[in-house]
Design a protein around this motif. Sequence first.
Motif, PDB file in Angstrom:
ATOM      1  N   ALA A   3       0.824  -1.225   0.076  1.00 29.55           N
ATOM      2  CA  ALA A   3       0.116   0.023   0.089  1.00 29.55           C
ATOM      3  C   ALA A   3       0.858   1.366   0.094  1.00 29.55           C
ATOM      4  O   ALA A   3       2.157   1.309   0.020  1.00 29.55           O
ATOM      5  N   LEU A   4       0.067   2.559   0.077  1.00 29.81           N
ATOM      6  CA  LEU A   4       0.957   3.738  -0.210  1.00 29.81           C
ATOM      7  C   LEU A   4       1.926   3.886   1.121  1.00 29.81           C
ATOM      8  O   LEU A   4       2.798   4.486   0.915  1.00 29.81           O
ATOM      9  N   ASP A   5       1.283   3.409   2.008  1.00 25.90           N
ATOM     10  CA  ASP A   5       2.094   3.570   3.261  1.00 25.90           C
ATOM     11  C   ASP A   5       3.285   2.838   3.516  1.00 25.90           C
ATOM     12  O   ASP A   5       4.267   3.368   3.766  1.00 25.90           O
ATOM     13  N   ASP A   6       3.335   1.877   2.696  1.00 27.10           N
ATOM     14  CA  ASP A   6       4.382   0.776   2.685  1.00 27.10           C
ATOM     15  C   ASP A   6       5.564   1.631   2.063  1.00 27.10           C
ATOM     16  O   ASP A   6       6.838   1.365   2.287  1.00 27.10           O
ATOM     17  N   ILE A   7       5.094   2.247   0.772  1.00 27.53           N
ATOM     18  CA  ILE A   7       6.076   2.939   0.087  1.00 27.53           C
ATOM     19  C   ILE A   7       6.545   4.184   0.763  1.00 27.53           C
ATOM     20  O   ILE A   7       7.942   4.612   0.534  1.00 27.53           O
ATOM     21  N   ALA A   8       5.810   4.776   1.424  1.00 24.59           N
ATOM     22  CA  ALA A   8       6.284   6.034   2.125  1.00 24.59           C
ATOM     23  C   ALA A   8       7.204   5.595   3.192  1.00 24.59           C
ATOM     24  O   ALA A   8       8.178   6.144   3.524  1.00 24.59           O
ATOM     25  N   ALA A   9       6.923   4.514   3.979  1.00 22.83           N
ATOM     26  CA  ALA A   9       7.946   3.941   4.795  1.00 22.83           C
ATOM     27  C   ALA A   9       9.191   3.603   4.211  1.00 22.83           C
ATOM     28  O   ALA A   9      10.187   3.799   4.773  1.00 22.83           O
ATOM     29  N   ALA A  10       9.049   2.857   3.114  1.00 22.06           N
ATOM     30  CA  ALA A  10      10.444   2.719   2.280  1.00 22.06           C
ATOM     31  C   ALA A  10      11.145   4.069   1.887  1.00 22.06           C
ATOM     32  O   ALA A  10      12.300   3.957   2.072  1.00 22.06           O
ATOM     33  N   LYS A  50      17.127  -0.598  -9.202  1.00 22.83           N
ATOM     34  CA  LYS A  50      16.958  -1.831  -8.332  1.00 22.83           C
ATOM     35  C   LYS A  50      17.799  -1.449  -6.802  1.00 22.83           C
ATOM     36  O   LYS A  50      17.191  -2.181  -5.944  1.00 22.83           O
ATOM     37  N   ILE A  51      18.616  -0.554  -6.544  1.00 25.63           N
ATOM     38  CA  ILE A  51      18.995  -0.259  -5.345  1.00 25.63           C
ATOM     39  C   ILE A  51      17.904   0.458  -4.517  1.00 25.63           C
ATOM     40  O   ILE A  51      18.176  -0.061  -3.180  1.00 25.63           O
ATOM     41  N   ARG A  52      16.662   0.815  -4.912  1.00 22.90           N
ATOM     42  CA  ARG A  52      15.544   1.074  -3.753  1.00 22.90           C
ATOM     43  C   ARG A  52      14.924  -0.182  -3.203  1.00 22.90           C
ATOM     44  O   ARG A  52      14.748  -0.199  -2.021  1.00 22.90           O
ATOM     45  N   GLY A  53      14.617  -1.149  -4.158  1.00 24.77           N
ATOM     46  CA  GLY A  53      13.999  -2.265  -3.564  1.00 24.77           C
ATOM     47  C   GLY A  53      14.931  -2.969  -2.668  1.00 24.77           C
ATOM     48  O   GLY A  53      14.614  -3.663  -1.566  1.00 24.77           O
ATOM     49  N   ALA A  54      16.177  -3.248  -3.051  1.00 25.71           N
ATOM     50  CA  ALA A  54      17.136  -3.889  -2.365  1.00 25.71           C
ATOM     51  C   ALA A  54      17.421  -3.471  -1.211  1.00 25.71           C
ATOM     52  O   ALA A  54      17.498  -4.340   0.012  1.00 25.71           O
ATOM     53  N   VAL A  55      17.773  -2.140  -0.823  1.00 26.52           N
ATOM     54  CA  VAL A  55      18.126  -1.533   0.105  1.00 26.52           C
ATOM     55  C   VAL A  55      16.793  -1.824   1.281  1.00 26.52           C
ATOM     56  O   VAL A  55      16.952  -1.930   2.318  1.00 26.52           O
ATOM     57  N   ASN A  56      15.728  -1.503   0.908  1.00 27.06           N
ATOM     58  CA  ASN A  56      14.405  -1.482   1.550  1.00 27.06           C
ATOM     59  C   ASN A  56      14.238  -2.864   2.239  1.00 27.06           C
ATOM     60  O   ASN A  56      13.850  -3.331   3.276  1.00 27.06           O
ATOM     61  N   ALA A  57      14.465  -4.028   1.207  1.00 27.05           N
ATOM     62  CA  ALA A  57      14.128  -5.325   1.665  1.00 27.05           C
ATOM     63  C   ALA A  57      15.061  -5.750   2.811  1.00 27.05           C
ATOM     64  O   ALA A  57      14.922  -6.557   3.654  1.00 27.05           O
ATOM     65  N   ALA A  58      16.532  -5.415   2.140  1.00 23.46           N
ATOM     66  CA  ALA A  58      17.520  -6.080   3.280  1.00 23.46           C
ATOM     67  C   ALA A  58      17.596  -5.253   4.679  1.00 23.46           C
ATOM     68  O   ALA A  58      17.791  -5.753   5.643  1.00 23.46           O
ATOM     69  N   GLN A  59      17.084  -3.859   4.598  1.00 24.64           N
ATOM     70  CA  GLN A  59      16.836  -3.401   5.900  1.00 24.64           C
ATOM     71  C   GLN A  59      16.134  -3.843   6.643  1.00 24.64           C
ATOM     72  O   GLN A  59      16.008  -4.061   7.828  1.00 24.64           O
ATOM     73  N   ARG A  60      14.906  -4.408   6.040  1.00 24.92           N
ATOM     74  CA  ARG A  60      13.700  -4.938   6.777  1.00 24.92           C
ATOM     75  C   ARG A  60      14.189  -6.185   7.410  1.00 24.92           C
ATOM     76  O   ARG A  60      13.632  -6.533   8.313  1.00 24.92           O
TER      77      ARG A  60
END
Length: 323
Positions: A3-10, A50-60
């Motif tokens: 959801a949009l909240d997930d994207i804002a948190a990312a 791809k750095i956007r999703g990779a950093v977000n996922a690895a950090q999580r």
Amino acid sequence: MVALDDIAAARTRIAGVVQTTPLRVSEWLSSPRAAVLLKIETVQPTASYKIRGAVNAAQRVRDTATGTAPAIVDGPRLVTASAGNHGKALAHAAKMLGLPLVVFIAADAPRAKIDAIRQAGAELRECADYDAAERAAKAHAATGGAVYISPYSHPDVIAGAGTIGLELLEQEPGLDAVVVPIGGGGLISGVGIALKALNPKVRVIGVEVEASCPFTKSLAAGRLVAVDVSPSLADGLTGNLDPDTITLDIVRDVVDEIAVVDEPLLRRALAGVVRHEHLLIEGAAAAGVAAVLGGKIQLRGKVAVILTGANIDVDRLLSVFTE
């Protein structure tokens, strides 16, 4: 699932690592009916979005496993499959966070991407093709040896990619459409979720390559179908979809149309970006430009085209200008 909240948190999570990339007008691609703007993701630390999703996922993963303590000892292991750019980005993120990473990669991936993954300290395991790499990575994760982070079918990867949608509307509030290359669908899923949540009138247009167009065929069939995959200049967009992918349903909901481009048009688009825009891009990044050049989509108003990455082997780049 995203959801949009997930994207804002990312966006908050990846700040300081990921750049807000330029959005600039292309006089070459624009016409009296449409002002075409290029979203230049090639300037990211790993030369792709791809750095956007990779950093977000690895950090999580790191935060879930160990809390938010800055010092990590024996952190979780990561594993992924990649055509190159996701592996390079995740290797960058894993090194930054101190997490071990195994990357299963197609043996024919560009050397520029393979070498970058190895240099970042990840363990590389080559497979016959991308589909085989994806199966092997999932099997490795199933043994309990690591956490699998899909290059496209992962909520945190999709949310990270969706931060591009937030930037686009901040940079150009009057945006009428965005053109997005489609491989596994993670990028267009994230961007589409963000745009449709903030301004449903913005058209979300995907572009697949003729050599591999699983979304076009699956949406036409009303179910996920396997496709025959051929070699393509846009190596980052080829391969079948994970049978468990979450992106097909998201694309069905947030994407307005999908165009398909062939290899000659891709080559013309890549060469044109280098000549007219003085930007280095890879084949996958040329897909949106190819659709505009070839008249595959009807454009009007303000249209953003995402240039997704610049990781191309020198020999392949030179061949576009010499063959």
